[in-house]
Write a protein that holds these residues in place. Structure first.
Motif, PDB file in Angstrom:
ATOM      1  N   LEU A 103       0.826  -1.219   0.000  1.00 45.77           N
ATOM      2  CA  LEU A 103       0.000   0.000   0.000  1.00 45.77           C
ATOM      3  C   LEU A 103       0.857   1.265   0.000  1.00 45.77           C
ATOM      4  O   LEU A 103       0.495   2.271  -0.627  1.00 45.77           O
ATOM      5  CB  LEU A 103      -0.949   0.005   1.206  1.00 45.77           C
ATOM      6  N   GLU A 104       2.006   1.197   0.683  1.00 43.46           N
ATOM      7  CA  GLU A 104       2.922   2.355   0.655  1.00 43.46           C
ATOM      8  C   GLU A 104       3.421   2.611  -0.763  1.00 43.46           C
ATOM      9  O   GLU A 104       3.553   3.760  -1.188  1.00 43.46           O
ATOM     10  CB  GLU A 104       4.118   2.122   1.590  1.00 43.46           C
ATOM     11  N   GLY A 105       3.697   1.529  -1.491  1.00 38.77           N
ATOM     12  CA  GLY A 105       4.132   1.670  -2.886  1.00 38.77           C
ATOM     13  C   GLY A 105       3.047   2.299  -3.737  1.00 38.77           C
ATOM     14  O   GLY A 105       3.309   3.182  -4.569  1.00 38.77           O
ATOM     15  N   ILE A 106       1.810   1.855  -3.537  1.00 38.98           N
ATOM     16  CA  ILE A 106       0.683   2.435  -4.279  1.00 38.98           C
ATOM     17  C   ILE A 106       0.544   3.916  -3.931  1.00 38.98           C
ATOM     18  O   ILE A 106       0.432   4.773  -4.814  1.00 38.98           O
ATOM     19  CB  ILE A 106      -0.636   1.673  -3.959  1.00 38.98           C
ATOM     20  N   ARG A 107       0.597   4.215  -2.655  1.00 42.47           N
ATOM     21  CA  ARG A 107       0.413   5.601  -2.219  1.00 42.47           C
ATOM     22  C   ARG A 107       1.523   6.506  -2.767  1.00 42.47           C
ATOM     23  O   ARG A 107       1.250   7.603  -3.276  1.00 42.47           O
ATOM     24  CB  ARG A 107       0.390   5.668  -0.692  1.00 42.47           C
ATOM     25  N   ALA A 108       2.765   6.044  -2.695  1.00 44.51           N
ATOM     26  CA  ALA A 108       3.880   6.869  -3.163  1.00 44.51           C
ATOM     27  C   ALA A 108       3.805   7.089  -4.674  1.00 44.51           C
ATOM     28  O   ALA A 108       4.063   8.192  -5.177  1.00 44.51           O
ATOM     29  CB  ALA A 108       5.209   6.201  -2.788  1.00 44.51           C
ATOM     30  N   SER A 109       3.439   6.047  -5.417  1.00 42.78           N
ATOM     31  CA  SER A 109       3.365   6.156  -6.874  1.00 42.78           C
ATOM     32  C   SER A 109       2.183   7.054  -7.275  1.00 42.78           C
ATOM     33  O   SER A 109       2.274   7.835  -8.229  1.00 42.78           O
ATOM     34  CB  SER A 109       3.226   4.755  -7.475  1.00 42.78           C
ATOM     35  N   CYS A 110       1.078   6.949  -6.531  1.00 41.12           N
ATOM     36  CA  CYS A 110      -0.074   7.842  -6.782  1.00 41.12           C
ATOM     37  C   CYS A 110       0.326   9.294  -6.508  1.00 41.12           C
ATOM     38  O   CYS A 110      -0.048  10.201  -7.261  1.00 41.12           O
ATOM     39  CB  CYS A 110      -1.266   7.460  -5.910  1.00 41.12           C
ATOM     40  N   ALA A 111       1.097   9.507  -5.447  1.00 39.26           N
ATOM     41  CA  ALA A 111       1.523  10.874  -5.125  1.00 39.26           C
ATOM     42  C   ALA A 111       2.407  11.410  -6.242  1.00 39.26           C
ATOM     43  O   ALA A 111       2.254  12.558  -6.678  1.00 39.26           O
ATOM     44  CB  ALA A 111       2.258  10.896  -3.787  1.00 39.26           C
ATOM     45  N   ALA A 112       3.325  10.576  -6.760  1.00 38.16           N
ATOM     46  CA  ALA A 112       4.224  11.013  -7.835  1.00 38.16           C
ATOM     47  C   ALA A 112       3.422  11.359  -9.089  1.00 38.16           C
ATOM     48  O   ALA A 112       3.781  12.273  -9.833  1.00 38.16           O
ATOM     49  CB  ALA A 112       5.245   9.928  -8.142  1.00 38.16           C
ATOM     50  N   ALA A 113       2.336  10.618  -9.328  1.00 39.02           N
ATOM     51  CA  ALA A 113       1.517  10.848 -10.531  1.00 39.02           C
ATOM     52  C   ALA A 113       0.415  11.875 -10.283  1.00 39.02           C
ATOM     53  O   ALA A 113      -0.356  12.186 -11.195  1.00 39.02           O
ATOM     54  CB  ALA A 113       0.898   9.532 -10.996  1.00 39.02           C
ATOM     55  N   GLN A 114       0.335  12.354  -9.062  1.00 40.93           N
ATOM     56  CA  GLN A 114      -0.725  13.299  -8.667  1.00 40.93           C
ATOM     57  C   GLN A 114      -2.113  12.766  -8.979  1.00 40.93           C
ATOM     58  O   GLN A 114      -2.961  13.452  -9.547  1.00 40.93           O
ATOM     59  CB  GLN A 114      -0.501  14.660  -9.329  1.00 40.93           C
ATOM     60  N   ILE A 115      -2.325  11.486  -8.599  1.00 42.05           N
ATOM     61  CA  ILE A 115      -3.651  10.879  -8.751  1.00 42.05           C
ATOM     62  C   ILE A 115      -4.088  10.387  -7.372  1.00 42.05           C
ATOM     63  O   ILE A 115      -3.332   9.694  -6.691  1.00 42.05           O
ATOM     64  CB  ILE A 115      -3.627   9.740  -9.809  1.00 42.05           C
ATOM     65  N   PRO A 116      -5.280  10.763  -6.905  1.00 43.47           N
ATOM     66  CA  PRO A 116      -5.713  10.300  -5.585  1.00 43.47           C
ATOM     67  C   PRO A 116      -6.011   8.793  -5.587  1.00 43.47           C
ATOM     68  O   PRO A 116      -6.607   8.284  -6.534  1.00 43.47           O
ATOM     69  CB  PRO A 116      -7.012  11.099  -5.334  1.00 43.47           C
ATOM     70  N   TYR A 117      -5.558   8.112  -4.536  1.00 41.03           N
ATOM     71  CA  TYR A 117      -5.843   6.661  -4.347  1.00 41.03           C
ATOM     72  C   TYR A 117      -7.154   6.589  -3.580  1.00 41.03           C
ATOM     73  O   TYR A 117      -7.196   6.900  -2.395  1.00 41.03           O
ATOM     74  CB  TYR A 117      -4.677   6.054  -3.580  1.00 41.03           C
TER      75      TYR A 117
END
Ligand SMILES: Nc1ncnc2c1ncn2[C@@H]1O[C@H](COP(=O)(O)OP(=O)(O)O)[C@@H](O)[C@H]1O
Ligand SMILES: Cc1ncc(C[n+]2csc(CCOP(=O)(O)OP(=O)(O)O)c2C)c(N)n1
Ligand SMILES: [Mg+2]
Length: 340
Positions: A103-117
């Protein structure tokens, strides 16, 4: 009775899926709404290169890659990201700590892409797997598709190519490749932050992400547009290569792993495109052109030498798929394909 393996993924998508689903065949599904075009895509995550090549089984990398794979399709449509969902299957014996790394990986990658999880699903299974869904919007302009290129259009890669295989081959050879955090082998980054700027200004005629590798993507663009493509191998340069590696620069570009978006752009729009890329610190490279000759085919050019592009496919349901043999087989193909 014929089986899926007799057809292969491309023919299944061409012959069977369109009889059941509307509008399939592009990077994203496109739905017109009163507020513009809603753009949606869904893809599973394969074993990440971090594990398959880097030997690092931290689920963080799988979460990171899951987002990049999906968001890269949104980028290819020129969409602005709206939201991301993750449907996760996981062993009940997995530690909460390991699950949280995913989940941390998903959250960090979403933050980098500026897309809300914003959601997803969870159920138990015998092994960890995940399917992502990403939503985006093109509010006042049309989404980009694979079709629309014209003879004479330039082929422009948004995103640097070759860095994935530069690092991956160093890793496989036991050499230093720099920090994991700045390598696409571990943290691949999509072009979601920039392609929509080009779409909004109507600078792009056709687009596709290179998730299956540069050569299969160019083959698809040539085929969908009934045009030929000439890929200029001399334009495929890679930063930071040693003298020994530099003869392989073009080869490094040809495989999957760099998560770029490949565009068809009218020569009249190129100056504006590079101006925007400079202003946004985005990486843009003119790597070839569309031609009326040899429709459906990709030709490789180096100086005065030309050759038909070799097959370097990542096709599923295919008898010759390297996926049946593992990533080592892909590495062998990439190193050995003949180039002019
Ligand atoms: N099971 C399915 N049902 C309907 N459409 C599908 C299905 N599988 C794939 N497609 C469509 O086929 C096209 C190609 O899919 P895919 O190869 O997964 O695209 P990508 O490589 O961009 O992820 C897409 O338009 C996708 O929506
Ligand atoms: C870090 C990393 N980058 C790249 C890959 C390779 N890879 C990831 S998804 C994919 C297949 C293409 O993805 P996509 O087009 O989104 O899905 P599909 O066509 O299979 O539905 C490949 C070859 C990998 N395993 N790990
Ligand atoms: Mg897919």
């Amino acid at each position: 009775m014929s089986k899926l393996i007799d057809l292969g993924e491309r023919e299944i998508l061409k012959q069977i899926i369109p009889r059941f689903a509307e509008g399939a065949g592009d990077d994203c599904a496109i739905l017109q709404t009163s507020g513009g075009h809603l753009v949606v895509t869904t893809d599973p995550v394969p074993p990440p290169a971090a594990a398959a090549i880097g030997g690092d089984n931290d689920p963080f990398w799988m979460g990171w890659l899951l987002v990049t794979i999906n968001v890269s399709d949104l980028a290819a449509a020129g969409a602005v990201p709206l939201g991301f969902l993750a449907a996760i299957e996981c062993e009940s014996e997995r530690t909460t700590e390991s699950f949280e790394r995913l989940l941390e990986g998903i959250r960090a990658s979403c933050a980098a892409a500026q897309i809300p999880y914003v959601g997803g699903n969870l159920r138990e299974a015998s092994r960890l797997s995940a399917v992502g869904t990403a939503f985006g919007i093109c509010d006042s302009y049309s989404p980009l598709t694979r079709v629309g290129a014209k003879e004479g259009d330039s082929i422009i890669s948004i995103g640097q190519g070759g860095v994935f295989w530069r690092d991956a081959l160093r890793l496989l050879d036991g050499k230093d490749f720099g920090p994991k955090d700045s390598s696409p082998v571990f943290k691949p980054i999509s072009q979601i932050g920039f392609v929509h700027c080009l779409a909004r200004e109507h600078l792009v005629r056709a687009a596709m992400d290179n998730s299956d590798g540069l050569l299969p993507s160019l083959n698809e663009l040539a085929s969908k547009n009934s045009l030929g493509i000439v890929l200029n191998l001399e334009a495929l340069t890679v930063p930071g290569l040693t003298a020994e590696e530099s003869s392989n620069a073009a080869r490094y570009w040809l495989g999957w792993g760099d998560w770029n978006v490949i565009l068809a752009v009218s020569p009249a729009h190129e100056d504006r495109l590079f101006e925007l890329a400079n202003a946004s610190k985005a990486s843009a490279h003119r790597i070839g052109r569309f031609t009326a000759e040899h429709p459906g085919l990709v030709t490789l050019q180096r100086g005065g030498n030309t050759a038909l592009a070799p097959r370097l496919e990542s096709e599923r349901f295919a008898k010759d798929s390297w996926m049946l043999k593992g990533v080592g087989e892909y590495v062998r193909m990439l190193k050995e394909v003949p180039l002019p």
